[in-house]
Design an enzyme around this catalytic site. Structure first.
Site, PDB file in Angstrom:
ATOM      1  N   GLU A  17     -29.986   3.002  -2.516  1.00 44.09           N
ATOM      2  CA  GLU A  17     -30.434   4.035  -3.454  1.00 44.09           C
ATOM      3  C   GLU A  17     -29.544   5.282  -3.351  1.00 44.09           C
ATOM      4  O   GLU A  17     -29.178   5.702  -2.256  1.00 44.09           O
ATOM      5  CB  GLU A  17     -31.887   4.397  -3.157  1.00 44.09           C
ATOM      6  CG  GLU A  17     -32.460   5.405  -4.155  1.00 44.09           C
ATOM      7  CD  GLU A  17     -33.967   5.519  -4.054  1.00 44.09           C
ATOM      8  OE1 GLU A  17     -34.654   4.477  -4.111  1.00 44.09           O
ATOM      9  OE2 GLU A  17     -34.453   6.656  -3.910  1.00 44.09           O
ATOM     10  N   ALA A 124     -47.881   6.689 -13.544  1.00 45.64           N
ATOM     11  CA  ALA A 124     -46.797   5.726 -13.749  1.00 45.64           C
ATOM     12  C   ALA A 124     -47.243   4.575 -14.654  1.00 45.64           C
ATOM     13  O   ALA A 124     -46.451   4.057 -15.449  1.00 45.64           O
ATOM     14  CB  ALA A 124     -46.324   5.190 -12.394  1.00 45.64           C
ATOM     15  N   GLN A 174     -42.227   3.378  -0.664  1.00 45.42           N
ATOM     16  CA  GLN A 174     -41.917   4.646  -0.024  1.00 45.42           C
ATOM     17  C   GLN A 174     -41.488   4.316   1.405  1.00 45.42           C
ATOM     18  O   GLN A 174     -41.848   3.251   1.937  1.00 45.42           O
ATOM     19  CB  GLN A 174     -43.187   5.506  -0.013  1.00 45.42           C
ATOM     20  CG  GLN A 174     -43.071   6.876   0.578  1.00 45.42           C
ATOM     21  CD  GLN A 174     -42.042   7.729  -0.134  1.00 45.42           C
ATOM     22  OE1 GLN A 174     -40.854   7.560   0.089  1.00 45.42           O
ATOM     23  NE2 GLN A 174     -42.496   8.641  -0.978  1.00 45.42           N
ATOM     24  N   GLN A 210     -34.585  17.410   8.056  1.00 47.47           N
ATOM     25  CA  GLN A 210     -34.694  16.746   6.756  1.00 47.47           C
ATOM     26  C   GLN A 210     -35.778  15.666   6.772  1.00 47.47           C
ATOM     27  O   GLN A 210     -36.561  15.544   5.828  1.00 47.47           O
ATOM     28  CB  GLN A 210     -33.334  16.131   6.423  1.00 47.47           C
ATOM     29  CG  GLN A 210     -33.258  15.520   5.050  1.00 47.47           C
ATOM     30  CD  GLN A 210     -31.930  14.792   4.868  1.00 47.47           C
ATOM     31  OE1 GLN A 210     -31.493  14.055   5.752  1.00 47.47           O
ATOM     32  NE2 GLN A 210     -31.288  15.021   3.740  1.00 47.47           N
TER      33      GLN A 210
HETATM   34  N1  LIG Z   1     -37.712  10.527  -8.380  1.00 48.75           N
HETATM   35  C1  LIG Z   1     -37.482   9.318  -7.948  1.00 48.75           C
HETATM   36  O1  LIG Z   1     -36.483   8.692  -8.329  1.00 48.75           O
HETATM   37  C2  LIG Z   1     -38.443   8.703  -6.990  1.00 48.75           C
HETATM   38  C3  LIG Z   1     -39.647   9.281  -6.787  1.00 48.75           C
HETATM   39  N2  LIG Z   1     -40.580   8.720  -5.973  1.00 48.75           N
HETATM   40  C4  LIG Z   1     -41.852   9.404  -5.763  1.00 48.75           C
HETATM   41  O2  LIG Z   1     -42.811   8.513  -5.369  1.00 48.75           O
HETATM   42  C5  LIG Z   1     -44.038   8.751  -6.039  1.00 48.75           C
HETATM   43  C6  LIG Z   1     -44.211   7.676  -7.055  1.00 48.75           C
HETATM   44  O3  LIG Z   1     -45.405   7.788  -7.618  1.00 48.75           O
HETATM   45  P1  LIG Z   1     -45.999   6.530  -8.324  1.00 48.75           P
HETATM   46  O4  LIG Z   1     -46.558   5.640  -7.298  1.00 48.75           O
HETATM   47  O5  LIG Z   1     -44.992   5.984  -9.259  1.00 48.75           O
HETATM   48  O6  LIG Z   1     -47.107   7.281  -9.176  1.00 48.75           O
HETATM   49  P2  LIG Z   1     -48.488   6.791  -9.761  1.00 48.75           P
HETATM   50  O7  LIG Z   1     -48.682   7.574 -11.012  1.00 48.75           O
HETATM   51  O8  LIG Z   1     -48.550   5.315  -9.836  1.00 48.75           O
HETATM   52  O9  LIG Z   1     -49.505   7.278  -8.664  1.00 48.75           O
HETATM   53  C7  LIG Z   1     -49.575   8.632  -8.285  1.00 48.75           C
HETATM   54  C8  LIG Z   1     -50.945   8.881  -7.670  1.00 48.75           C
HETATM   55  O10 LIG Z   1     -51.957   8.801  -8.669  1.00 48.75           O
HETATM   56  C9  LIG Z   1     -52.926   7.813  -8.322  1.00 48.75           C
HETATM   57  N3  LIG Z   1     -53.343   7.139  -9.562  1.00 48.75           N
HETATM   58  C10 LIG Z   1     -52.646   6.216 -10.273  1.00 48.75           C
HETATM   59  N4  LIG Z   1     -53.334   5.824 -11.368  1.00 48.75           N
HETATM   60  C11 LIG Z   1     -54.498   6.530 -11.361  1.00 48.75           C
HETATM   61  C12 LIG Z   1     -55.630   6.594 -12.230  1.00 48.75           C
HETATM   62  N5  LIG Z   1     -55.710   5.843 -13.339  1.00 48.75           N
HETATM   63  N6  LIG Z   1     -56.645   7.443 -11.903  1.00 48.75           N
HETATM   64  C13 LIG Z   1     -56.576   8.219 -10.788  1.00 48.75           C
HETATM   65  N7  LIG Z   1     -55.518   8.200  -9.935  1.00 48.75           N
HETATM   66  C14 LIG Z   1     -54.500   7.376 -10.206  1.00 48.75           C
HETATM   67  C15 LIG Z   1     -52.232   6.892  -7.357  1.00 48.75           C
HETATM   68  O11 LIG Z   1     -53.133   6.235  -6.497  1.00 48.75           O
HETATM   69  C16 LIG Z   1     -51.345   7.871  -6.613  1.00 48.75           C
HETATM   70  O12 LIG Z   1     -52.058   8.560  -5.640  1.00 48.75           O
HETATM   71  C17 LIG Z   1     -43.920  10.068  -6.687  1.00 48.75           C
HETATM   72  O13 LIG Z   1     -44.278  11.080  -5.815  1.00 48.75           O
HETATM   73  C18 LIG Z   1     -42.426  10.039  -6.988  1.00 48.75           C
HETATM   74  O14 LIG Z   1     -41.864  11.277  -7.225  1.00 48.75           O
HETATM   75  C19 LIG Z   1     -40.341   7.561  -5.336  1.00 48.75           C
HETATM   76  C20 LIG Z   1     -39.155   6.922  -5.487  1.00 48.75           C
HETATM   77  C21 LIG Z   1     -38.081   7.491  -6.272  1.00 48.75           C
HETATM   78  N1  LIG Z   2     -41.913  11.975  -3.249  1.00 46.95           N
HETATM   79  C1  LIG Z   2     -40.737  11.319  -3.281  1.00 46.95           C
HETATM   80  N2  LIG Z   2     -39.814  11.664  -4.196  1.00 46.95           N
HETATM   81  C2  LIG Z   2     -38.643  10.999  -4.252  1.00 46.95           C
HETATM   82  O1  LIG Z   2     -37.819  11.349  -5.106  1.00 46.95           O
HETATM   83  C3  LIG Z   2     -38.409   9.902  -3.366  1.00 46.95           C
HETATM   84  C4  LIG Z   2     -39.383   9.588  -2.425  1.00 46.95           C
HETATM   85  N3  LIG Z   2     -40.545  10.309  -2.404  1.00 46.95           N
HETATM   86  N4  LIG Z   2     -39.214   8.596  -1.522  1.00 46.95           N
HETATM   87  C5  LIG Z   2     -38.104   7.741  -1.581  1.00 46.95           C
HETATM   88  C6  LIG Z   2     -36.922   8.340  -2.179  1.00 46.95           C
HETATM   89  C7  LIG Z   2     -36.145   9.334  -1.360  1.00 46.95           C
HETATM   90  N5  LIG Z   2     -35.496  10.098  -2.378  1.00 46.95           N
HETATM   91  C8  LIG Z   2     -34.717  11.240  -2.181  1.00 46.95           C
HETATM   92  C9  LIG Z   2     -34.868  11.975  -1.050  1.00 46.95           C
HETATM   93  C10 LIG Z   2     -34.123  13.133  -0.871  1.00 46.95           C
HETATM   94  C11 LIG Z   2     -33.206  13.530  -1.829  1.00 46.95           C
HETATM   95  C12 LIG Z   2     -32.432  14.783  -1.603  1.00 46.95           C
HETATM   96  O2  LIG Z   2     -32.608  15.431  -0.611  1.00 46.95           O
HETATM   97  N6  LIG Z   2     -31.588  15.186  -2.546  1.00 46.95           N
HETATM   98  C13 LIG Z   2     -30.857  16.445  -2.538  1.00 46.95           C
HETATM   99  C14 LIG Z   2     -29.666  16.444  -1.670  1.00 46.95           C
HETATM  100  C15 LIG Z   2     -29.950  16.236  -0.243  1.00 46.95           C
HETATM  101  C16 LIG Z   2     -28.726  16.154   0.601  1.00 46.95           C
HETATM  102  O3  LIG Z   2     -27.594  16.441   0.134  1.00 46.95           O
HETATM  103  O4  LIG Z   2     -28.870  15.778   1.754  1.00 46.95           O
HETATM  104  C17 LIG Z   2     -30.377  16.727  -3.944  1.00 46.95           C
HETATM  105  O5  LIG Z   2     -29.593  17.641  -4.108  1.00 46.95           O
HETATM  106  O6  LIG Z   2     -30.825  16.047  -4.874  1.00 46.95           O
HETATM  107  C18 LIG Z   2     -33.057  12.774  -2.959  1.00 46.95           C
HETATM  108  C19 LIG Z   2     -33.825  11.636  -3.139  1.00 46.95           C
HETATM  109  C20 LIG Z   2     -35.973   9.702  -3.685  1.00 46.95           C
HETATM  110  N7  LIG Z   2     -37.242   9.122  -3.373  1.00 46.95           N
END
Ligand SMILES: NC(=O)C1=CN([C@@H]2O[C@H](COP(=O)(O)OP(=O)(O)OC[C@H]3O[C@@H](n4cnc5c(N)ncnc54)[C@H](O)[C@@H]3O)[C@@H](O)[C@H]2O)C=CC1
Ligand SMILES: Nc1nc(=O)c2c([nH]1)NC[C@@H]1CN(c3ccc(C(=O)N[C@@H](CCC(=O)O)C(=O)O)cc3)CN21
Length: 285
Positions: A17, A124, A174, A210
């Site tokens: 990732e 989601a 996660q 971190q």
């Molecule tokens: N930005 C990125 O690329 C990445 C982000 N993440 C992070 O990981 C987490 C991912 O969340 P997801 O599991 O996709 O979110 P989700 O929307 O599936 O779940 C989020 C929360 O809401 C609850 N929930 C889901 N459906 C519900 C409903 N109908 N009623 C009440 N509660 C409900 C779940 O149990 C959970 O606690 C986020 O915090 C996200 O930012 C993780 C990997 C990468």
């Molecule tokens: N709540 C949550 N949000 C996420 O985005 C997330 C998770 N969990 N768990 C799994 C991975 C880990 N992810 C991450 C974690 C840290 C950075 C981060 O620190 N990014 C910084 C730079 C950090 C550095 O240079 O060390 C940035 O600038 O985006 C990015 C994605 C994305 N994913």
């Protein structure tokens, strides 16, 4: 163009990732990292979207670049926070045009600056419905071995995940630090009738401050034995060495537990991921 659902059906996958770089320097680092990690022939890679609540618009550029200029199979993360259905529809058309075959449909973190923007989606699952309706992608969702911090209970967390996994092809977890969390999650999903692949996400510890920050944000516990072991090391070189040792052991434990793949969070660096892969006791193919 490969669909991750098909890859998982054929073999144990290895994936990495990345997050979209913000500066020219960070872009150069990612280019070098991707070049290094291509040599390990990962089955796919994924690019975060608005991780930690920032830079939401660079994912498509990185994914498109990977599609066009590298041998890697990219998966674009997509979060529902602050998106309208119209925006998502046009993003999905763009991805399809660019030959992107895989989407990770996520809830997402709230934007760091507090500006959420208009959102047609709450969870989601709502986003997942629209991605699935487009019939163009293999779809993954996030799973939380130690339960998502916003879940009202463990049982509710598992029910929501089961709802997502009925529509998706696979889940990525996660991060967590003990194999038992993963095994319990897989058992709990099996009890709900879900046997689709759940790929563990592994976050190698490379920096003490971190990892504490990220663990707090994600609901992953740093176990006492881990805090104790980290307490004995201060030199960053030693912290990194311990992190590689622990992540390698976790990966090997996960392979032994039957994990369908390993998804390693690289934080855009190659050296740590390469060392971990070199330490794997079983071929990942
Ligand atoms: N930005 C990125 O690329 C990445 C982000 N993440 C992070 O990981 C987490 C991912 O969340 P997801 O599991 O996709 O979110 P989700 O929307 O599936 O779940 C989020 C929360 O809401 C609850 N929930 C889901 N459906 C519900 C409903 N109908 N009623 C009440 N509660 C409900 C779940 O149990 C959970 O606690 C986020 O915090 C996200 O930012 C993780 C990997 C990468
Ligand atoms: N709540 C949550 N949000 C996420 O985005 C997330 C998770 N969990 N768990 C799994 C991975 C880990 N992810 C991450 C974690 C840290 C950075 C981060 O620190 N990014 C910084 C730079 C950090 C550095 O240079 O060390 C940035 O600038 O985006 C990015 C994605 C994305 N994913």
């Amino acid at each position: 163009m490969a669909r991750i659902g098909d890859l998982l059906a054929a073999k144990r996958t290895l994936s990495f990732e990345f997050f979209p770089p913000k500066t020219n320097q960070a872009r150069l680092t990612l280019g070098k990292t991707v070049g290094d990690l291509e040599a390990l022939e990962p089955d796919f890679v994924s690019i975060t979207y608005g991780a930690g609540g920032s830079d939401r618009h660079r994912t498509g550029d990185v994914v498109g670049w990977m599609r066009d200029e590298t041998t890697l199979e990219p998966m674009a993360h997509l979060t529902c926070q602050g998106h309208t259905r119209t925006e998502v529809a046009s993003l999905l058309v763009d991805y399809r045009k660019r030959g992107v075959a895989n989407i990770l449909a996520l809830g997402g973190d709230a934007p760091a600056d507090g500006t959420a923007g208009k959102s047609d989606y709450t969870y989601a699952l709502d986003l997942l419905h629209d991605v699935a309706a487009s019939q163009s992608f293999s779809i993954g969702v996030a799973a939380h071995p130690e339960v998502h911090p916003r879940s009202e209970s463990r049982a509710a967390d598992r029910r929501h995940l089961a709802d997502k996994m009925r529509l998706a092809d696979f889940a990525i977890t996660q991060f967590f630090f003990e194999v038992e969390h993963y095994e319990r999650l897989v058992d709990e999903m099996a009890a709900l009738g879900i046997d689709k692949p759940i790929v563990p996400g592994i976050m190698p510890i490379t920096n003490k401050a971190q990892i504490s920050r990220m663990a707090e944000m994600s609901g992953a516990a740093l176990p006492t034995w881990l805090v104790d072991r980290l307490g004995y090391v201060d030199d960053p070189v030693h912290v990194r060495r311990l992190g590689i040792e622990l992540a390698s052991k976790l990966c090997n434990d996960l392979i032994a537990a039957g994990a369908p793949g390993l998804h390693i969070y690289t934080l855009n660096r190659s050296a740590t991921a390469k060392e971990i892969v070199a330490n794997l006791e079983l071929a990942t193919v």
